[in-house]
Design a protein around this motif. Structure first.
Motif, PDB file in Angstrom:
ATOM      1  N   THR A  19      -2.450   0.445   0.355  1.00 40.35           N
ATOM      2  CA  THR A  19      -1.856   1.123   1.513  1.00 40.35           C
ATOM      3  C   THR A  19      -2.930   1.528   2.513  1.00 40.35           C
ATOM      4  N   ILE A  20      -4.021   2.111   2.021  1.00 36.90           N
ATOM      5  CA  ILE A  20      -5.134   2.489   2.904  1.00 36.90           C
ATOM      6  C   ILE A  20      -5.676   1.257   3.619  1.00 36.90           C
ATOM      7  N   VAL A  23      -3.229   0.163   6.407  1.00 42.23           N
ATOM      8  CA  VAL A  23      -3.302   1.065   7.561  1.00 42.23           C
ATOM      9  C   VAL A  23      -4.573   0.819   8.352  1.00 42.23           C
ATOM     10  N   LYS A  24      -5.685   0.597   7.652  1.00 45.47           N
ATOM     11  CA  LYS A  24      -6.965   0.343   8.326  1.00 45.47           C
ATOM     12  C   LYS A  24      -6.921  -0.957   9.120  1.00 45.47           C
ATOM     13  N   GLY A  27      -3.199  -0.283  11.583  1.00 44.99           N
ATOM     14  CA  GLY A  27      -2.839   0.983  12.205  1.00 44.99           C
ATOM     15  C   GLY A  27      -1.653   1.636  11.524  1.00 44.99           C
ATOM     16  N   LYS A  28      -1.318   2.843  11.998  1.00 43.15           N
ATOM     17  CA  LYS A  28      -0.268   3.629  11.354  1.00 43.15           C
ATOM     18  C   LYS A  28       1.123   3.022  11.519  1.00 43.15           C
ATOM     19  N   ASN A  29       1.280   2.115  12.479  1.00 45.27           N
ATOM     20  CA  ASN A  29       2.568   1.434  12.667  1.00 45.27           C
ATOM     21  C   ASN A  29       2.589   0.057  12.006  1.00 45.27           C
ATOM     22  N   SER A  91      -5.998  -4.281  14.947  1.00 41.47           N
ATOM     23  CA  SER A  91      -5.471  -2.925  15.078  1.00 41.47           C
ATOM     24  C   SER A  91      -5.402  -2.493  16.534  1.00 41.47           C
ATOM     25  N   ASN A  95      -1.881  -2.092  18.775  1.00 38.48           N
ATOM     26  CA  ASN A  95      -1.555  -0.826  19.431  1.00 38.48           C
ATOM     27  C   ASN A  95      -1.373  -1.026  20.932  1.00 38.48           C
ATOM     28  N   ARG A 241       6.736   2.545  18.421  1.00 39.00           N
ATOM     29  CA  ARG A 241       6.239   3.395  17.339  1.00 39.00           C
ATOM     30  C   ARG A 241       7.375   3.696  16.360  1.00 39.00           C
ATOM     31  N   TRP A 244       9.506   8.889  12.420  1.00 39.20           N
ATOM     32  CA  TRP A 244       9.627   9.227  11.005  1.00 39.20           C
ATOM     33  C   TRP A 244      10.844  10.086  10.706  1.00 39.20           C
TER      34      TRP A 244
END
Length: 439
Positions: A19-20, A23-24, A27-29, A91, A95, A241, A244
């Motif tokens: 998961t990390i 995300v890396k 990105g968070k999306n 990333s 974005n 985006r 949540w």
């Protein structure tokens, strides 16, 4: 250290690392990417339940637990390799893509006629499918809502509408019902957000209600949940985006719908509520991963590897008889002693392993992850127009299906037709509108 604790610890560490990494890389999306959408589906429907089911079955099927963990580690590796090969800073690029305002390049009324033509064809085929059924299964429930329904009869109605449907090739109807209609709904949704024509809002609402009815018409649970997820995903891609709070709402709606289906379709009418929730949890976390277990336990001990025999053979053009893998797993793995013909689809790795063995299966994971990321990169390098965003949304959604069923069930000949239709829809409209300007 007990075996149970060790397996759960390894699973937790594997999930955390992957998961990390995702995300890396994105990105968070990242969930709004093709690899990310596949990742979240695989984690929820395959990975989370795999340690428990592995231990429940005696901790003997090592290939099964190894495969489920390798998928979520190889997937980000494939994303990384694709980024390196195409020399992109994904990333940042992703974005930037999401931050752009979506543009409507087809603002005129003539596009609506073009859209209406495709819609009429899709609806006509859907109604043709309905007309070939003696009774639409969900209508049977509506007609006998106050009666004591025999749930075996419901199962037989579902069987006749899906598994044993003999009035033509069901997948040909599904091309229009399960692929064209959702795509047209996404287009209508984006149009309703960008266009001043109120007609698009009406079309979107009408098609949404119709698609929800179509999804549950044969009493399957998954298509309706898929459609709801698709609607939320389209909204997040439009806004650029993930909301949540809406994720929480989507989860609540999905669980509520599953509870209702278990009560009225699966015969849980007189069960305590906790048993209904248990059934929902089993469906979510074990419904797809438990069949996968049997793919790895039955091949090659109970049956030799298939070497491609379960792959599509459209029109019998190849010199082999198609092996109905999902039915065989249902009968020989799940040990259902029902009169009803069932299937046991699961993640694409099960299909690949049953056909070609473990090493080729590993290669297929890397191939799929790199392919999804390459397609992802190509999409975000295009302008963020309405039509391209609609196709992008649909392909994000489609990528999640690889976590639920075989690779060659998702990537079949009708997907090729769908791609050609996509090109026709985008480029064909350009030619159409261009000719109008010269009239």
């Amino acid at each position: 250290m007990s075996l149970d604790f060790f397996i759960y610890l390894i699973s937790f560490i594997t999930l955390t690392i992957s998961t990390i990494w995702m995300v890396k890389l994105s990105g968070k999306n990242f969930i709004l990417t093709l690899p990310g959408f596949f990742y979240i589906h695989f984690v929820i429907f395959i990975f989370i339940g795999s340690p428990w089911f592995y231990l429940y079955r005696g901790g003997a099927n090592h290939l099964y637990i190894l495969a489920t963990h390798l998928v979520i580690l190889i997937l980000p590796l494939g994303v990384l390799l694709s980024n390196k090969l195409l020399r992109v800073n994904f990333s940042d690029d992703f974005n930037h893509y999401l931050s752009q305002k979506m543009e409507d390049k087809q603002p005129g009324n003539q596009f609506f006629m073009f859209y209406l033509f495709a819609l009429i064809i899709a609806l006509a085929v859907t109604f043709l499918y309905f007309s070939k059924l003696d009774i639409i299964p969900v209508n049977f429930i509506f007609q006998h809502f106050t009666d004591d329904v025999n749930f075996t009869d419901l199962a037989k109605l579902r069987e006749s509408a899906t598994t044993t449907f003999t009035l033509g090739k069901l997948h040909r109807y599904k091309f229009f019902m399960a692929q064209m209609i959702p795509l047209l709904i996404i287009v209508a949704f984006f149009k309703s957000k960008l266009s001043s024509m109120k007609l698009w809002k009406i079309v979107f609402l009408f098609l949404t209600v119709f698609a929800m009815y179509r999804s549950v018409a044969d009493l399957q649970k998954k298509p309706l949940l898929d459609f709801i997820i698709l609607l939320f995903t389209a909204g997040w891609i439009f806004k650029g985006r993930i909301n949540w709070k809406q994720v929480s709402a989507m989860v609540a709606v999905s669980i509520s719908i599953l509870c209702v289906m278990y009560i009225f379709i699966m015969g849980f009418t007189n069960r305590p509520f906790w048993m209904i929730l248990e059934g929902v949890a089993n469906r979510l976390f074990l419904g797809q991963t438990s069949p996968l277990y049997y793919y790895f336990s039955l091949f090659p001990s109970a049956h030799d590897f298939l070497y491609g025999a379960s792959l599509p053979n459209p029109g019998g053009i190849f010199q082999f008889d198609n092996f109905t893998l999902t039915k065989w797993i249902f009968i020989n793995g799940l040990n259902r002693s029902w009169e009803i013909v069932g299937t046991a689809p699961s993640a694409f790795i099960g299909e690949m392993y049953a056909n070609f063995g473990f090493p080729i299966m590993i290669v297929s994971i890397l191939f799929l992850s790199m392919s999804l990321q390459v397609i992802q990169i190509k999409f975000i390098q295009k302008p963020r127009t309405l039509l391209m965003s609609a196709f992008y949304t649909y392909f994000v959604f489609l990528s999640g299906q690889f976590a639920m069923t075989g690779m060659f069930i998702v990537a079949h000949v009708y997907l090729v037709i769908f791609l050609l239709l996509a090109i026709f829809f985008v480029d064909g409209y350009k030619l159409y509108s261009g000719n109008l300007k010269h009239v």
